[in-house]
Design a protein around this motif. Structure first.
Motif, PDB file in Angstrom:
ATOM      1  N   GLU A 222       6.482 -14.115   2.274  1.00 48.45           N
ATOM      2  CA  GLU A 222       5.317 -13.191   1.482  1.00 48.45           C
ATOM      3  C   GLU A 222       5.484 -12.876  -0.037  1.00 48.45           C
ATOM      4  O   GLU A 222       4.568 -12.542  -0.554  1.00 48.45           O
TER       5      GLU A 222
ATOM      6  N   GLN B 261       4.268 -15.673  -3.454  1.00 51.75           N
ATOM      7  CA  GLN B 261       3.173 -15.570  -4.629  1.00 51.75           C
ATOM      8  C   GLN B 261       3.534 -14.984  -5.871  1.00 51.75           C
ATOM      9  O   GLN B 261       3.321 -15.666  -6.949  1.00 51.75           O
TER      10      GLN B 261
ATOM     11  N   LYS C 128      -0.466 -11.417  -8.109  1.00 49.73           N
ATOM     12  CA  LYS C 128      -0.499 -10.243  -7.433  1.00 49.73           C
ATOM     13  C   LYS C 128      -1.577 -10.166  -6.565  1.00 49.73           C
ATOM     14  O   LYS C 128      -1.936  -9.017  -5.896  1.00 49.73           O
TER      15      LYS C 128
ATOM     16  N   ASN D  71      -4.116 -10.567  -3.724  1.00 46.34           N
ATOM     17  CA  ASN D  71      -4.091 -10.579  -2.381  1.00 46.34           C
ATOM     18  C   ASN D  71      -5.503 -10.996  -1.813  1.00 46.34           C
ATOM     19  O   ASN D  71      -6.433 -10.451  -1.527  1.00 46.34           O
TER      20      ASN D  71
ATOM     21  N   ASN E 280      -7.099 -13.917   1.143  1.00 48.77           N
ATOM     22  CA  ASN E 280      -6.929 -14.932   2.271  1.00 48.77           C
ATOM     23  C   ASN E 280      -7.377 -16.384   1.779  1.00 48.77           C
ATOM     24  O   ASN E 280      -8.312 -16.749   1.728  1.00 48.77           O
TER      25      ASN E 280
END
Length: 424
Positions: free
Chosen positions: A127, A130, A288, A290, A292
């Motif tokens: 996680e 990225q 940073k 977020n 989908n």
């Protein structure tokens, strides 16, 4: 400090320092200047293709050996290659020395994938991939940004230290020097026309045949994943275009100034500073975000490809060097940001200790595609503006393909949702 943050900082410092190369922005101007005095045609059609062609071998070795060598030795080799490249440019280099420099620069660029292989192998929680990738890429671009700033700052400070000339009877032949400070003979070339498991394993003392078998197995399982395939195809094609554009942009600046009669001074260092500064901020911020990406990925890639295509078309239609500068700044910002998402999304689906095998293989395919494109364009004798038109068309095709894929998969997901929706 958390372990993943410590590793991210260490890699970011490395990527920052390794990219401080102030001379890169003016390599074309240096080679075509009076010290070396090669033609713009030679730079475009001889020396630059050497860098592209040698990248095939370099990228192949990187993706084949980096995981086996555990990344760090490859990263050390990168620094040595940079030293050899610049040493060969000292004091009126010969043709052979320029060729060696181009090969070293090519190998230097290929090793970038080893940075991310090392980063991912040291971070347990995927996680964090990225944001870690965003930091590392931002550090790399910041190094290039500082290099461009150093050129401008040092030149300004040095000019202040120069002694005043006062009244002088010495005359200068103005015909030999253009108003932008460059030799007309150096930049004018009439021969150019107008123009997903997560378990860790140790691979010490593994025989080559076992390594090859593992690589083939990794490829089969990795590329069978739709997410890996989606991002990899876009990355490979975009990397091929990015390789060409980053190499030919400086040549295009000189070409536009010469052909259009634009009297602007070449601001290559400032442009590289602005481009990498914008890209560094963008990659840091997008790391940073977020989102989908499994749901929005196709739409995002289609829109990005369309924007890149529109920007690159300016390299063909515009004869104003300031517009071309704007084109490169925007292009570099967008494509570097997408690369961050692409690499992190691919990395999340891969097993530990095989990151460079897949990421490096993607880079290898990009270089191979870039080599084929370069050979074709040189063979047909395409001028610099036509090259950028070809790049623009390539990204238009990419946008259409991913746009269609976005519609198809959205329709399938909607159909599946209706099929399995609960009865009232």
């Amino acid at each position: 400090m958390d372990h993943w943050k410590f590793i991210t900082v260490m890699v970011t410092v490395f990527t920052f320092t390794v990219e401080i190369r102030p001379m890169d922005s003016f390599l074309t101007a240096y080679l075509t200047g009076p010290t070396v005095n090669v033609s713009l045609n030679e730079v475009s059609n001889v020396f630059t293709p050497i860098r592209i062609y040698s990248g095939v071998i370099g990228s192949f070795l990187v993706f084949l050996l980096s995981d086996y060598l555990r990344y760090k030795p490859v990263m050390i080799l990168n620094g040595l290659l940079g030293m050899v490249a610049y040493i060969n440019l000292i004091d009126s280099p010969t043709t052979f020395q320029i060729m060696v420099t181009e090969v070293c620069f090519s190998l230097f660029a290929c090793i970038e994938m080893a940075y991310y292989g090392y980063l991912y192998s040291k971070i347990d929680d995927k996680e964090h991939y990225q944001i870690a990738t965003g930091f590392a890429k931002s550090g790399m671009l910041s190094g290039t940004c500082v290099a461009g700033l150093l050129v401008v700052t040092f030149a300004s400070l040095w000019a202040c230290l120069l002694p005043s000339v006062g009244n002088s009877k010495t005359s200068i032949q103005v015909d030999d020097i253009s108003s932008d400070g460059f030799s007309n003979a150096a930049i004018r070339n009439p021969s150019i026309p107008n123009y997903s498991a997560t378990g860790k394993t140790d691979t010490h003392n593994v025989v080559p045949s076992a390594v090859l078998f593992n690589r083939l197995s990794d490829f089969r399982h990795s590329y069978a994943d739709r997410t890996v395939l989606m991002w990899s195809i876009w990355y490979v094609i975009a990397m091929a275009g990015f390789t060409h554009i980053s190499l030919y942009a400086n040549i295009l600046y000189t070409y536009v100034v010469d052909v259009s009669g634009d009297k602007h001074v070449l601001l290559n260092g400032l442009v590289d500073f602005l481009a990498t500064m914008c890209a560094a901020v963008s990659t840091y911020q997008i790391g940073k975000v977020n989102v989908n990406w499994n749901y929005h990925g196709y739409k995002f890639l289609a829109f990005s490809a369309l924007m890149l295509a529109l920007l690159l078309s300016l390299g063909y239609f515009s004869k104003n060097v300031l517009v071309v500068y704007f084109m490169f700044i925007c292009f570099d910002t967008i494509v570097q940001s997408v690369f961050v998402i692409a690499m992190s999304q691919i990395g999340k689906q891969l097993k530990h200790n095989c990151y460079t095998s897949v990421l490096g293989f993607n880079a290898f395919l990009g270089i191979v595609l870039s080599t084929c494109l370069s050979s074709l364009l040189v063979h047909v004798g395409a001028s610099l503006p036509v090259r950028f038109l070809v790049y623009s068309i390539t990204f238009i095709i990419l946008a259409i393909v991913y746009g269609c894929a976005a519609v198809i998969f959205a329709a399938k997901d909607m159909s599946a949702t209706k099929r399995f929706s609960p009865l009232p």
